[in-house]
Scaffold this motif. Structure first.
Motif, mmCIF file in Angstrom:
data_model
loop_
_atom_site.group_PDB
_atom_site.id
_atom_site.type_symbol
_atom_site.label_atom_id
_atom_site.label_comp_id
_atom_site.label_asym_id
_atom_site.label_seq_id
_atom_site.Cartn_x
_atom_site.Cartn_y
_atom_site.Cartn_z
ATOM 1 N N SER A 42 50.891 32.918 24.701
ATOM 2 C CA SER A 42 49.555 32.500 24.563
ATOM 3 C C SER A 42 48.538 32.781 25.830
ATOM 4 N N PHE A 43 47.229 33.220 25.575
ATOM 5 C CA PHE A 43 46.464 33.718 26.968
ATOM 6 C C PHE A 43 44.998 33.690 26.330
ATOM 7 N N ASP A 44 44.185 33.683 27.371
ATOM 8 C CA ASP A 44 42.946 33.336 27.186
ATOM 9 C C ASP A 44 41.969 34.683 26.822
ATOM 10 N N TRP A 45 42.889 35.759 26.679
ATOM 11 C CA TRP A 45 41.718 36.981 26.212
ATOM 12 C C TRP A 45 41.221 36.788 24.674
ATOM 13 N N THR A 46 40.054 37.427 24.674
ATOM 14 C CA THR A 46 39.310 37.411 23.302
ATOM 15 C C THR A 46 38.936 38.796 23.025
ATOM 16 N N ALA A 47 38.628 39.222 21.860
ATOM 17 C CA ALA A 47 38.314 40.611 21.618
ATOM 18 C C ALA A 47 36.815 40.823 22.039
ATOM 19 N N SER A 48 36.198 39.746 22.028
ATOM 20 C CA SER A 48 34.733 40.008 22.495
ATOM 21 C C SER A 48 34.512 40.423 23.929
ATOM 22 N N GLY A 49 35.712 39.993 24.608
ATOM 23 C CA GLY A 49 35.369 40.727 26.117
ATOM 24 C C GLY A 49 36.218 42.126 26.493
ATOM 25 N N LEU A 50 36.362 42.698 25.187
ATOM 26 C CA LEU A 50 37.031 43.984 25.277
ATOM 27 C C LEU A 50 36.140 44.972 25.022
ATOM 28 N N ARG A 51 36.210 46.315 25.518
ATOM 29 C CA ARG A 51 34.983 47.503 25.346
ATOM 30 C C ARG A 51 35.339 47.929 23.909
ATOM 31 N N ALA A 52 34.589 48.800 23.364
ATOM 32 C CA ALA A 52 34.760 49.280 22.160
ATOM 33 C C ALA A 52 34.080 50.616 22.073
ATOM 34 N N GLY A 53 34.431 51.468 21.215
ATOM 35 C CA GLY A 53 33.809 52.860 20.884
ATOM 36 C C GLY A 53 34.442 53.914 21.603
ATOM 37 N N GLY A 54 35.522 53.642 22.094
ATOM 38 C CA GLY A 54 36.260 54.919 22.775
ATOM 39 C C GLY A 54 35.992 55.038 24.385
ATOM 40 N N THR A 55 36.440 56.102 24.960
ATOM 41 C CA THR A 55 36.649 56.382 26.282
ATOM 42 C C THR A 55 35.126 56.969 27.038
ATOM 43 N N ALA A 56 34.277 57.304 26.164
ATOM 44 C CA ALA A 56 32.946 57.744 26.752
ATOM 45 C C ALA A 56 32.461 56.768 27.856
ATOM 46 N N GLY A 57 31.999 57.163 28.890
ATOM 47 C CA GLY A 57 31.353 56.361 30.245
ATOM 48 C C GLY A 57 32.325 55.884 30.937
ATOM 49 N N ILE A 58 33.816 56.007 30.446
ATOM 50 C CA ILE A 58 34.751 55.283 31.397
ATOM 51 C C ILE A 58 34.964 55.884 32.972
ATOM 52 N N PRO A 59 34.717 55.345 33.980
ATOM 53 C CA PRO A 59 34.598 55.808 35.041
ATOM 54 C C PRO A 59 36.117 56.541 35.688
ATOM 55 N N ALA A 60 35.930 57.430 36.495
ATOM 56 C CA ALA A 60 37.186 57.926 36.691
ATOM 57 C C ALA A 60 37.943 57.189 37.810
ATOM 58 N N ASP A 61 37.473 56.321 38.799
ATOM 59 C CA ASP A 61 37.727 55.658 39.858
ATOM 60 C C ASP A 61 38.532 54.193 39.242
ATOM 61 N N LEU A 62 39.285 54.162 38.271
ATOM 62 C CA LEU A 62 39.825 52.861 37.984
ATOM 63 C C LEU A 62 40.694 52.195 39.056
#
Length: 258
Positions: free
Chosen positions: A35-55
């Motif tokens: 059990s942890f405090d993550w929710t789906a509302s805090g997760l990005r949607a729509g695929g990988t477009a715009g994800i920076p290269a320097d993670l």
């Protein structure tokens, strides 16, 4: 380093803090039910477009999973001529997820440079791409002509590879999984699969917009048709939620070197 919540194969901790261990069941459907405090509302949607290269760099365990990983067959949904690429999505939607793998020799945990590492998995609907067995994409003939969510990388001096993908979908009879294959110096050393924490999958499938339209999945890690409940607990990704709302899934793979 900023404090990041990490799920270690079903056990949650904060980077730089103490580990909270999860008690796992040896029978039934639930192998990992943290059990942890993550929710789906805090997760990005729509695929990988715009994800920076320097993670941020992935966090691997100080004591890695350097035992030899369970071997499997390639299975009916494997295809040939998979390209070397970082982003394997080909534009498909889903929760952006970076999969980071570290290849080590099982005898001493030293890194393996130059390993050819291949992954493949389903899209949000539980469909595989490529010209594979009919069961892999029978309901979507267009999927057979493309190669989404398949890719290869060559491990660096630290034995690491990074794939940018989306969180896998599910299909009946199987827990949520990613296939992988390791080839070193032209020799196939390993074919296996890795799993995701059951509670994390519940959060994604029940609340994330790219997955929520599907019915409830029918198989947890402990009821999988490939892994026994005892085996499954050792094959779950360590997962972080990064600040930009994507997931970082990490695992150290031990293989017997050629």
């Amino acid at each position: 380093m900023r404090r990041r919540t990490i799920i270690l194969g079903g056990s949650a901790f904060l980077a730089g803090a103490s580990v909270a261990f999860l008690s796992r069941s040896g029978s039934g459907d639930a192998v990992s039910r943290d059990s942890f405090d993550w929710t789906a509302s805090g997760l990005r949607a729509g695929g990988t477009a715009g994800i920076p290269a320097d993670l941020p760099d992935p966090v691997f365990r100080e004591q890695p999973q350097c035992i030899t990983t369970l071997a499997q067959t390639l299975g009916p949904c494997h295809t040939n001529d998979v390209p070397v690429r970082r982003d394997v999505t080909e534009g498909v939607n889903g929760l952006p997820t970076r999969i980071s793998l570290r290849l080590v020799r099982s005898e001493n945990c030293s890194p393996i440079e130059g390993a050819d590492v291949e992954i493949w998995h389903t899209d949000t609907r539980g469909v595989y791409s490529g010209r594979a067995a009919r069961m892999c994409n029978a309901e979507d003939q267009n999927a057979s002509s493309v190669s989404f969510l398949r890719g290869r990388q060559i491990s660096d001096a630290d034995g690491r590879v990074n794939f940018l993908t989306v969180y896998p979908g599910w299909y009946s009879g199987r827990a949520v999984h990613v296939h992988l294959r390791v080839v070193v110096e032209g020799k196939e050393l390993l074919i296996t699969q890795l799993l995701f924490d059951d509670t994390l999958s519940d959060i994604v499938y029940q609340g994330h917009p790219d997955y929520a339209a599907r019915p409830q999945r029918d198989t947890m890690n402990g009821g999988d048709s490939v892994f026994s409940a005892a085996e499954a607990s050792g094959f779950i990704f360590d997962v972080e939620r990064l600040d930009i709302g994507i997931l970082q899934a990490s695992y150290t793979i031990g293989v017997v070197s050629p």
